[in-house]
Design a protein around this motif. Structure first.
Motif, PDB file in Angstrom:
ATOM      1  N   ALA A  94      -7.841   6.435  -0.169  1.00 50.14           N
ATOM      2  CA  ALA A  94      -8.635   7.087   0.827  1.00 50.14           C
ATOM      3  C   ALA A  94      -7.665   8.457   0.845  1.00 50.14           C
ATOM      4  O   ALA A  94      -6.807   8.837   1.204  1.00 50.14           O
ATOM      5  N   ASP A  95      -8.689   9.483   0.600  1.00 46.75           N
ATOM      6  CA  ASP A  95      -8.073  10.717   0.376  1.00 46.75           C
ATOM      7  C   ASP A  95      -8.185  11.508   1.664  1.00 46.75           C
ATOM      8  O   ASP A  95      -9.240  11.766   2.240  1.00 46.75           O
ATOM      9  N   GLU A  96      -7.083  12.205   1.905  1.00 43.65           N
ATOM     10  CA  GLU A  96      -6.771  13.037   2.985  1.00 43.65           C
ATOM     11  C   GLU A  96      -7.152  12.044   4.463  1.00 43.65           C
ATOM     12  O   GLU A  96      -7.945  12.542   5.195  1.00 43.65           O
ATOM     13  N   ILE A 100      -4.359   3.314  -1.659  1.00 43.27           N
ATOM     14  CA  ILE A 100      -3.469   4.521  -2.061  1.00 43.27           C
ATOM     15  C   ILE A 100      -3.970   5.678  -1.198  1.00 43.27           C
ATOM     16  O   ILE A 100      -5.124   6.163  -1.584  1.00 43.27           O
ATOM     17  N   ALA A 101      -3.278   5.896  -0.063  1.00 41.89           N
ATOM     18  CA  ALA A 101      -3.834   7.080   0.893  1.00 41.89           C
ATOM     19  C   ALA A 101      -2.948   8.215   0.644  1.00 41.89           C
ATOM     20  O   ALA A 101      -1.851   8.376   0.059  1.00 41.89           O
ATOM     21  N   THR A 102      -3.618   9.450   0.716  1.00 41.77           N
ATOM     22  CA  THR A 102      -3.107  10.732   0.650  1.00 41.77           C
ATOM     23  C   THR A 102      -3.212  11.562   1.963  1.00 41.77           C
ATOM     24  O   THR A 102      -4.247  11.363   2.577  1.00 41.77           O
ATOM     25  N   GLN A 103      -2.338  12.470   2.185  1.00 39.28           N
ATOM     26  CA  GLN A 103      -2.717  13.386   3.302  1.00 39.28           C
ATOM     27  C   GLN A 103      -1.885  14.656   2.972  1.00 39.28           C
ATOM     28  O   GLN A 103      -0.858  14.512   2.500  1.00 39.28           O
ATOM     29  N   ASN A 104      -2.231  15.534   3.604  1.00 41.62           N
ATOM     30  CA  ASN A 104      -1.739  16.985   3.288  1.00 41.62           C
ATOM     31  C   ASN A 104      -1.095  17.249   4.703  1.00 41.62           C
ATOM     32  O   ASN A 104      -1.496  17.527   5.825  1.00 41.62           O
ATOM     33  N   HIS A 140       0.827  -1.246   0.125  1.00 44.21           N
ATOM     34  CA  HIS A 140      -0.013   0.025   0.115  1.00 44.21           C
ATOM     35  C   HIS A 140       0.852   1.358   0.057  1.00 44.21           C
ATOM     36  O   HIS A 140       2.037   1.147   0.504  1.00 44.21           O
ATOM     37  N   VAL A 141       0.437   2.392  -0.403  1.00 44.14           N
ATOM     38  CA  VAL A 141       1.101   3.591  -0.737  1.00 44.14           C
ATOM     39  C   VAL A 141       0.552   4.795   0.172  1.00 44.14           C
ATOM     40  O   VAL A 141      -0.685   4.928  -0.072  1.00 44.14           O
ATOM     41  N   LEU A 142       1.438   5.363   0.819  1.00 47.35           N
ATOM     42  CA  LEU A 142       1.027   6.855   1.330  1.00 47.35           C
ATOM     43  C   LEU A 142       1.625   7.916   0.771  1.00 47.35           C
ATOM     44  O   LEU A 142       2.843   7.900   0.736  1.00 47.35           O
ATOM     45  N   ILE A 143       1.015   8.661   0.134  1.00 50.10           N
ATOM     46  CA  ILE A 143       1.397   9.899  -0.596  1.00 50.10           C
ATOM     47  C   ILE A 143       1.216  11.110   0.324  1.00 50.10           C
ATOM     48  O   ILE A 143      -0.021  11.395   0.541  1.00 50.10           O
ATOM     49  N   GLU A 144       2.232  11.499   0.669  1.00 52.16           N
ATOM     50  CA  GLU A 144       2.105  12.933   1.578  1.00 52.16           C
ATOM     51  C   GLU A 144       2.706  14.197   0.967  1.00 52.16           C
ATOM     52  O   GLU A 144       4.095  13.960   0.704  1.00 52.16           O
ATOM     53  N   ASP A 145       1.889  14.963   0.563  1.00 52.80           N
ATOM     54  CA  ASP A 145       2.518  16.246  -0.095  1.00 52.80           C
ATOM     55  C   ASP A 145       1.394  17.454  -0.218  1.00 52.80           C
ATOM     56  O   ASP A 145       0.091  17.087   0.163  1.00 52.80           O
ATOM     57  N   LYS A 179      -1.931  13.933  -6.855  1.00 59.27           N
ATOM     58  CA  LYS A 179      -1.826  12.640  -6.050  1.00 59.27           C
ATOM     59  C   LYS A 179      -3.319  11.965  -6.464  1.00 59.27           C
ATOM     60  O   LYS A 179      -3.253  10.674  -6.685  1.00 59.27           O
ATOM     61  N   THR A 180      -4.784  12.474  -6.387  1.00 60.51           N
ATOM     62  CA  THR A 180      -5.581  11.662  -6.838  1.00 60.51           C
ATOM     63  C   THR A 180      -5.531  11.017  -8.214  1.00 60.51           C
ATOM     64  O   THR A 180      -5.950  10.108  -8.589  1.00 60.51           O
ATOM     65  N   LEU A 181      -5.019  12.051  -9.121  1.00 59.33           N
ATOM     66  CA  LEU A 181      -4.886  11.669 -10.487  1.00 59.33           C
ATOM     67  C   LEU A 181      -3.784  10.608 -10.625  1.00 59.33           C
ATOM     68  O   LEU A 181      -4.112   9.475 -11.508  1.00 59.33           O
ATOM     69  N   MET A 182      -2.932  10.430  -9.914  1.00 59.75           N
ATOM     70  CA  MET A 182      -1.944   9.159  -9.854  1.00 59.75           C
ATOM     71  C   MET A 182      -2.663   8.006  -9.540  1.00 59.75           C
ATOM     72  O   MET A 182      -2.390   7.001 -10.336  1.00 59.75           O
ATOM     73  N   ALA A 183      -3.269   7.897  -8.618  1.00 62.51           N
ATOM     74  CA  ALA A 183      -3.974   6.852  -8.080  1.00 62.51           C
ATOM     75  C   ALA A 183      -5.178   6.187  -9.013  1.00 62.51           C
ATOM     76  O   ALA A 183      -5.235   5.146  -9.475  1.00 62.51           O
ATOM     77  N   LYS A 184      -5.816   7.303  -9.568  1.00 59.33           N
ATOM     78  CA  LYS A 184      -6.846   7.113 -10.698  1.00 59.33           C
ATOM     79  C   LYS A 184      -6.290   6.536 -11.835  1.00 59.33           C
ATOM     80  O   LYS A 184      -7.070   5.613 -12.691  1.00 59.33           O
ATOM     81  N   SER A 185      -5.063   7.069 -12.409  1.00 59.35           N
ATOM     82  CA  SER A 185      -4.470   6.675 -13.561  1.00 59.35           C
ATOM     83  C   SER A 185      -3.807   5.251 -13.482  1.00 59.35           C
ATOM     84  O   SER A 185      -4.034   4.384 -14.659  1.00 59.35           O
ATOM     85  N   PHE A 186      -3.358   4.948 -12.331  1.00 53.72           N
ATOM     86  CA  PHE A 186      -2.708   3.465 -12.150  1.00 53.72           C
ATOM     87  C   PHE A 186      -3.868   2.586 -12.377  1.00 53.72           C
ATOM     88  O   PHE A 186      -3.896   1.345 -12.822  1.00 53.72           O
ATOM     89  N   ALA A 187      -4.940   2.754 -11.543  1.00 53.38           N
ATOM     90  CA  ALA A 187      -6.049   1.783 -11.682  1.00 53.38           C
ATOM     91  C   ALA A 187      -6.762   1.653 -13.077  1.00 53.38           C
ATOM     92  O   ALA A 187      -7.076   0.494 -13.377  1.00 53.38           O
ATOM     93  N   GLY A 188      -6.861   2.732 -13.861  1.00 56.66           N
ATOM     94  CA  GLY A 188      -7.253   2.667 -15.155  1.00 56.66           C
ATOM     95  C   GLY A 188      -6.333   1.858 -15.946  1.00 56.66           C
ATOM     96  O   GLY A 188      -6.654   0.939 -16.964  1.00 56.66           O
TER      97      GLY A 188
END
Length: 317
Positions: free
Chosen positions: A107-109, A146-150, A40-45, A51-60
């Motif tokens: 898992a956005d924010e 794929i989770a993101t946080q600010n 699993h991936v945590l993207i913190e930035d 960040k969201t576009l990356m997750a959606k693009s990989f799934a596609g």
């Protein structure tokens, strides 16, 4: 599936995702490495860095089902896992599955929800199943969070506890694009004349699980295993900067990621550079800094980078 096929399909996926994401080849490669390592991936930035576009693009591109959950303070565990509902026709309770029953869950924010809701993902991430009202339900495979946080907003957020951070195989930071990359983003937006980017599936869901199985055939020599153990031990012995070093889960993360990285490169064996390439995203979030360093410019990533410089690299033939 042979390693050569993994290499070919991985390049197809990265090329397709590259249609939506300009630059950031290292980040994209690391996300794909984590997916192939079944992690699993945590993207913190900062906000607005795709960040969201990356997750959606990989799934596609991978041909996987995708669902997005916006974490908010009022989000409940049942909103993620699902809930039992009484059916008046059958006079029985039926389980209605939540958005966690997918292949790629964004898992956005994630740090905007309280710990009780955050912990609802722990069983799903570790065991690929959820237990609701005493009944266990298997999740579809592959299953990737794929989770993101600010990192800049502290008010109204709930920092992820170390136990949950440890569930993420890697933590990544995207960073701003350079001048040419940002200009290319604008040029592509003008050319397609719409906001959405069309990503086509270049592999099937079944291919992803086969690619994950193929990673198990990547050879790791004893000197490489020693190098992995030495790196993890170095984090435990850094008394100057670290309160706590990486656990054996960190060693396993290095092993899985370095094998997946080697396969993407088209090799059926791991070299020291594979381990070095994945070490910072794999281990940094597992380190706890000394309290006196919390308000300095010293980061977990910078400490890990210094450890990489100090630990002797095995000679490879």
């Amino acid at each position: 599936m042979k390693i050569e096929e993994v290499h070919e399909k991985a390049n197809l996926v990265l090329e397709e995702v590259g249609k939506a994401i300009v630059g950031k080849e290292g980040v994209l490669k690391m996300i794909l490495t984590t997916i192939l390592a079944d992690g699993h991936v945590l993207i913190e930035d900062l906000p607005g860095l795709a960040k969201t576009l990356m997750a959606k693009s990989f799934a596609g591109a991978l041909g996987l089902d995708f669902r997005r959950v916006q974490f908010t303070p009022d989000l409940l565990p049942s909103d993620i896992l699902g809930v039992s509902v009484f059916n008046q026709k059958t006079l029985e309770f039926e389980f209605r599955r939540g958005p966690v029953f997918t292949n790629v869950l964004l898992a956005d924010e994630i740090n905007r929800s309280p710990p009780k809701t955050q912990s609802a993902l722990l069983e799903a991430m570790q065991e690929r199943q959820v237990t609701v009202e005493g009944h266990t339900h298997e999740l579809p495979r592959p299953f990737i969070v794929i989770a993101t946080q600010n990192p800049i907003e502290q008010e109204g957020t709930y920092p992820l506890p170390e136990a949950q951070l440890d569930r993420f195989l890697v933590r990544l930071r995207v960073g701003y694009p350079n001048r040419e990359e940002e200009k290319e983003i604008l040029r592509r937006r003008m050319e397609r004349k719409r906001e959405e980017v069309e990503i086509k599936p270049v592999v099937r869901a079944g291919d992803v699980t086969e690619m994950q199985r193929a990673i198990e055939d990547v050879y790791v020599s004893d000197p490489i295993l020693d190098y992995i153990v030495d790196l993890v031990n170095a984090t435990r012995n850094d008394r100057r900067n670290l309160e706590i070093g990486a656990s054996p889960r960190g060693s396993l993360a290095l092993l899985k990621l370095s094998r997946a990285y080697a396969a993407i490169e088209g090799r059926d064996y791991v070299i020291p550079d594979d381990v070095k390439s994945v070490a910072i995203p794999a281990l940094s979030h597992r380190l706890i800094l000394k309290r006196e360093l919390w308000y300095t410019r010293v980061s977990q990533e910078s400490v890990m980078a210094k450890i990489l410089e100090k630990v002797p690299v095995p000679k490879f033939e």
